[in-house]
Design an enzyme around this catalytic site. Structure first.
Site, PDB file in Angstrom:
ATOM      1  N   HIS A 120     -14.524  27.650 -14.969  1.00  0.00           N
ATOM      2  CA  HIS A 120     -15.967  27.658 -15.232  1.00  0.00           C
ATOM      3  C   HIS A 120     -16.695  28.014 -13.942  1.00  0.00           C
ATOM      4  CE1 HIS A 120     -19.711  26.606 -17.205  1.00  0.00           C
ATOM      5  NE2 HIS A 120     -20.012  25.773 -16.226  1.00  0.00           N
ATOM      6  N   HIS A 161     -21.779  18.081 -21.600  1.00  0.00           N
ATOM      7  CA  HIS A 161     -22.818  18.488 -22.549  1.00  0.00           C
ATOM      8  C   HIS A 161     -22.534  17.942 -23.939  1.00  0.00           C
ATOM      9  CE1 HIS A 161     -24.958  21.627 -20.143  1.00  0.00           C
ATOM     10  NE2 HIS A 161     -23.789  21.710 -19.526  1.00  0.00           N
ATOM     11  N   ASP A 195     -27.817  22.469 -13.491  1.00  0.00           N
ATOM     12  CA  ASP A 195     -27.944  21.398 -14.482  1.00  0.00           C
ATOM     13  C   ASP A 195     -26.959  20.252 -14.225  1.00  0.00           C
ATOM     14  OD1 ASP A 195     -25.873  23.179 -15.226  1.00  0.00           O
ATOM     15  OD2 ASP A 195     -26.026  22.631 -17.340  1.00  0.00           O
ATOM     16  N   HIS A 196     -26.208  20.343 -13.136  1.00  0.00           N
ATOM     17  CA  HIS A 196     -25.317  19.250 -12.735  1.00  0.00           C
ATOM     18  C   HIS A 196     -25.625  18.713 -11.338  1.00  0.00           C
ATOM     19  CE1 HIS A 196     -22.458  19.635 -16.176  1.00  0.00           C
ATOM     20  NE2 HIS A 196     -23.086  20.802 -16.240  1.00  0.00           N
ATOM     21  N   HIS A 222     -23.480  24.097 -10.569  1.00  0.00           N
ATOM     22  CA  HIS A 222     -24.570  24.583 -11.412  1.00  0.00           C
ATOM     23  C   HIS A 222     -25.762  23.621 -11.394  1.00  0.00           C
ATOM     24  CE1 HIS A 222     -21.740  27.366 -13.919  1.00  0.00           C
ATOM     25  NE2 HIS A 222     -22.126  27.923 -12.789  1.00  0.00           N
ATOM     26  N   ASP A 243     -18.010  20.655 -17.035  1.00  0.00           N
ATOM     27  CA  ASP A 243     -18.061  21.752 -17.997  1.00  0.00           C
ATOM     28  C   ASP A 243     -16.719  22.459 -18.159  1.00  0.00           C
ATOM     29  OD1 ASP A 243     -20.700  21.148 -18.305  1.00  0.00           O
ATOM     30  OD2 ASP A 243     -21.480  23.038 -17.514  1.00  0.00           O
ATOM     31  N   HIS A 247     -19.470  20.307 -10.369  1.00  0.00           N
ATOM     32  CA  HIS A 247     -19.582  21.701  -9.936  1.00  0.00           C
ATOM     33  C   HIS A 247     -21.025  21.989  -9.552  1.00  0.00           C
ATOM     34  CE1 HIS A 247     -20.567  21.844 -14.222  1.00  0.00           C
ATOM     35  NE2 HIS A 247     -21.063  23.065 -14.083  1.00  0.00           N
TER      36      HIS A 247
END
Length: 257
Positions: free
Chosen positions: A113, A170, A58-59, A56, A132, A54
């Site tokens: 999400h 995570h 942090d990905h 975001h 996530d 996805h």
């Protein structure tokens, strides 16, 4: 298939997925290219693809640096997500199959999400990368969806074979299972898995992967039919709830935990 978890940021995982026959590799959810590239070099594999679950940061935050180092990488994303995923040049839909060397991954569309979240299911290698949407003992917050949408997405994952390995986004396992125990304190399998997760983290070791079978036994977001969990949730809601109501209340309680 060889999978190498690569810690990113404070608690993220990227995964280097290597086809040992061809030495081609893909990277799932890279946020820090400077931590990924040395692992690729050490592995002796050729990185050919970026597989974000996805959009975001942090990905996908490492995508541009990976492309600077290796310009011809294929960068995947769900249809309509190209503007949100840096470098995306291959939009894919539910049910499509992508290849990394000789490895084949089926795209599972699992929104809630985010509206464009996908999982990569390597059926022949009994592995799925869930970002996530599904964690060990938990699920992601519903930023771009609702409880019914998340339940539908998780149900797709629940229907995978029990021995499917789950590689999640995570390292939340210990806290997730600690929360789960507040809802099912008599779940012996859950107690044992939580104790294991505590020991893993004391040793600074990962809790990746889990399995679909393990999640069915321990993850409250797979267990909305559990009598103990339902009784606990309904006592907190002061009334009877349908399945979506149980799930939504469980998620609300986790948000506050």
């Amino acid at each position: 298939m060889r999978v190498i978890p690569i810690p990113q940021l404070s608690d993220n995982y990227a995964y280097l997925v290597i086809d040992e026959a061809t030495r081609k590799a893909g990277i799932v959810d890279c946020s820090e290219a400077d931590k990924v590239l040395p692992v690729v070099e050490k592995s002796g594999a050729e990185l050919v693809a970026i597989l974000p679950t996805h959009h975001h940061f942090d990905h996908v935050g490492g995508n541009e640096d990976l492309l600077k180092a290796i310009p011809k990488l294929e960068v995947y994303g769900h249809r309509g997500e190209a503007q949100r995923i840096p470098g995306c040049n291959r939009e894919v839909d539910e049910g499509e199959t992508i290849r990394v060397g000789g490895l084949a991954a089926k795209i599972l569309f699992i929104p809630a999400h985010t509206s464009g979240h996908v999982a990569y299911h390597f059926e022949g290698d009994k592995s799925v990368f869930t970002g996530d949407t599904l964690f060990a003992g938990g699920c992601g917050r519903m930023f771009e969806g609702d409880a019914a949408m998340m339940m539908k997405s998780l149900s797709k994952l629940m229907n995978l074979p029990d021995d499917t390995k789950v590689y999640f986004g995570h390292e939340y396992t210990e806290k997730n299972l600690r929360f789960a125990l507040t809802l099912e304190p008599n779940n012996e399998v859950l107690k044992k898995k939580h104790a294991w997760a505590v020991e893993q983290r004391k040793k600074d070791e990962t809790t990746v992967p889990t399995t679909i079978a393990s999640e069915k036994e321990t993850n409250p977001f797979f267990r909305w039919k559990s009598p103990e969990l339902r009784a606990c949730i309904e006592s907190k809601a002061s009334g009877r709830l349908d399945d979506v109501g149980v799930f939504a209340k469980t998620r609300a309680l986790k948000d506050e935990f």
